[in-house]
Design an enzyme around this catalytic site. Structure first.
Site, PDB file in Angstrom:
ATOM      1  N   TRP A 139      23.650  39.038  45.092  1.00  0.00           N
ATOM      2  CA  TRP A 139      24.094  39.591  43.807  1.00  0.00           C
ATOM      3  C   TRP A 139      23.629  38.655  42.704  1.00  0.00           C
ATOM      4  O   TRP A 139      23.832  37.433  42.790  1.00  0.00           O
ATOM      5  CB  TRP A 139      25.610  39.706  43.848  1.00  0.00           C
ATOM      6  CG  TRP A 139      26.259  40.234  42.610  1.00  0.00           C
ATOM      7  CD1 TRP A 139      25.830  41.242  41.812  1.00  0.00           C
ATOM      8  CD2 TRP A 139      27.496  39.772  42.047  1.00  0.00           C
ATOM      9  NE1 TRP A 139      26.717  41.435  40.780  1.00  0.00           N
ATOM     10  CE2 TRP A 139      27.745  40.559  40.904  1.00  0.00           C
ATOM     11  CE3 TRP A 139      28.418  38.785  42.413  1.00  0.00           C
ATOM     12  CZ2 TRP A 139      28.873  40.384  40.114  1.00  0.00           C
ATOM     13  CZ3 TRP A 139      29.544  38.613  41.628  1.00  0.00           C
ATOM     14  CH2 TRP A 139      29.763  39.405  40.495  1.00  0.00           C
ATOM     15  N   ASP A 223      32.144  36.881  50.218  1.00  0.00           N
ATOM     16  CA  ASP A 223      32.278  37.840  49.124  1.00  0.00           C
ATOM     17  C   ASP A 223      32.494  39.208  49.762  1.00  0.00           C
ATOM     18  O   ASP A 223      31.605  39.739  50.427  1.00  0.00           O
ATOM     19  CB  ASP A 223      31.037  37.851  48.231  1.00  0.00           C
ATOM     20  CG  ASP A 223      31.295  38.528  46.893  1.00  0.00           C
ATOM     21  OD1 ASP A 223      32.196  39.386  46.836  1.00  0.00           O
ATOM     22  OD2 ASP A 223      30.612  38.206  45.911  1.00  0.00           O
ATOM     23  N   LYS A 260      34.848  48.796  44.032  1.00  0.00           N
ATOM     24  CA  LYS A 260      34.070  49.840  44.688  1.00  0.00           C
ATOM     25  C   LYS A 260      34.933  50.731  45.579  1.00  0.00           C
ATOM     26  O   LYS A 260      34.892  51.950  45.475  1.00  0.00           O
ATOM     27  CB  LYS A 260      32.953  49.207  45.528  1.00  0.00           C
ATOM     28  CG  LYS A 260      32.005  48.299  44.748  1.00  0.00           C
ATOM     29  CD  LYS A 260      31.226  49.052  43.694  1.00  0.00           C
ATOM     30  CE  LYS A 260      30.074  48.237  43.123  1.00  0.00           C
ATOM     31  NZ  LYS A 260      30.448  46.980  42.492  1.00  0.00           N
TER      32      LYS A 260
END
Length: 418
Positions: A139, A223, A260
């Site tokens: 990311w 993560d 999400k």
């Protein structure tokens, strides 16, 4: 009395910082007037009409919350316990969570970004690893977070993506960490649905990574932004984290986001969990949380409450939780269907090369294997927007545009082969 002479602003030396990454792509897409334009850069779920989708579970949760009567009082500094505890159980599972709960320091954060930022500051202050190892493809905010919040910790890359095979460079990953990682270094791992490649280690590979981290006494930062998005199964998507938790001497953190999997993008709902050695006294976890709260207070004081209350309602209501499980299956199922549709179209066109990686990858994103030059042609000629790396958001594909996207990919690949 004379007039005071005008002085130049002390800010004139400040440089303009242009938008980068997906935000630059999004801005370019919005300014494009072509009727054929396709946005494959957006990192958010979209339905087959290309519109944001309110999860039925979230809609039901908000109905039950009696919103007109909700107050807006401060939450405790560490966050809302009614949210933190089920969020932790979601990560570690009903069987494992009671065993390790006394050794876990948890707090509510400003989504996964806040959790990543807080753990960077915490490690820089208390653990002081020499290096933080990030996947070479990760990311785009990860390097920024570590450089801004822990500038004394050197940011290093470990191999992750094999461009030739469009697969995980596991041998390179292991060899680099074995050779160059120092004892006590930190390492960041994506729990599932790796962003941006869509490529995750196998269970056997996860086991080897865990053993290496244990041997090097590395502090692991997971993560976890897509639990439930990779396979539509919360337990399967948390397998890597739960496996690491079976190593009693491994100490690690989990940066958890509900942006999400609950579609709470703008509500910034997240949590940070730090797992200590099972040899530590329970007081250690309490001390860690107190220091996390101290750092968080200096950053944002208190995490937002509304989204966390929505998440709490979903996580603690048996009926709504069951609906959420169906929502996850639906979203992940549409993503898989779009992967398959793109693959089928490319095969039908006879597009040069193997495209099996499109269906082998998981989650929202795919590394297509397109070059930077090919991506530029996709945008200029076909009005299809994606990151320069060739990463696409599968959620941007729809029944109405997948054939067009496949034909565009076929065109740029053939042109490159000529």
């Amino acid at each position: 009395m004379g007039s005071i002479p005008a002085t130049r602003s002390r800010f004139e030396a400040v440089e303009h910082k242009p938008l980068g990454g997906p935000f630059k792509i999004e801005a370019a897409y919005r300014s494009d007037t072509s009727e054929d334009k396709v946005n494959l850069g957006i990192g958010a779920y979209r339905d087959d009409a290309g519109q944001p989708w309110l999860l039925p579970s979230v809609a039901e949760a908000k109905k039950r919350m009696d919103l007109p009567s909700c107050t807006h009082e401060y939450s405790p500094l560490h966050g809302i316990d009614a949210f933190i505890e089920p969020a932790r159980r979601l990560v570690f599972g009903a069987e494992l969570d009671p065993e390790i709960a006394p050794f876990v320091a948890s707090m509510q954060t400003v989504s996964g970004t806040g959790a990543n930022s807080i753990i960077a500051k915490f490690l820089a202050r208390w653990i002081q690893p020499q290096q933080i190892w990030l996947p070479a493809q990760t990311w785009d905010n990860h390097p920024h977070i570590w450089r801004q919040n822990a500038p004394a910790i050197q940011v290093r890359d470990y191999p992750y993506y094999d461009q030739k095979t469009c697969s995980l460079d596991f041998a390179g990953l292991m060899a680099t960490l074995e050779r160059d990682a120092k004892e006590g270094d930190a390492i960041l791992l994506h729990a599932c649905a790796h962003n941006p490649t869509g490529i995750d280690p196998t269970e056997d590979q996860w086991k080897d990574i865990a053993l290496l981290c244990e041997k090097k006494r590395m502090f692991v930062v997971f993560d976890s932004a897509y639990q439930g998005f990779a396979f539509g199964n919360l337990d399967k998507d948390a397998w890597s984290i739960r496996h690491f938790a079976t190593h009693p001497d491994l100490e690690f953190a989990v940066c958890q986001s509900f942006s999400k999997n609950l579609g709470l993008y703008g509500e910034r709902v997240g949590a940070l969990h730090i797992v200590t050695s099972r040899n530590a006294a329970p007081s250690v976890a309490l001390a860690i949380r107190s220091q996390l709260v101290e750092i968080h207070r200096g950053e944002v004081s208190i995490a937002p409450a509304f989204g966390a209350r929505v998440a709490t309602t979903v996580l603690t209501s048996e009926e709504i939780f069951s609906q959420w499980l169906e929502d996850l299956v639906f979203m992940s199922g549409r993503i898989k269907a779009m992967r398959q549709a793109l693959f089928d179209e490319l095969v039908a066109l006879g597009t040069p090369g193997s495209w099996k990686h499109v269906v082998d990858q998981t989650g929202m994103f795919s590394y297509t294997g397109l070059s930077t030059d090919q991506v530029a042609v996709m945008q200029e000629k076909f009005h299809i927007y994606m990151l320069p790396t060739g990463r696409i958001s599968i959620c941007g594909l729809r029944d109405a545009n997948v054939k067009y996207v496949a034909r565009a990919i076929d065109s740029v690949v053939r042109e490159g082969k000529a």
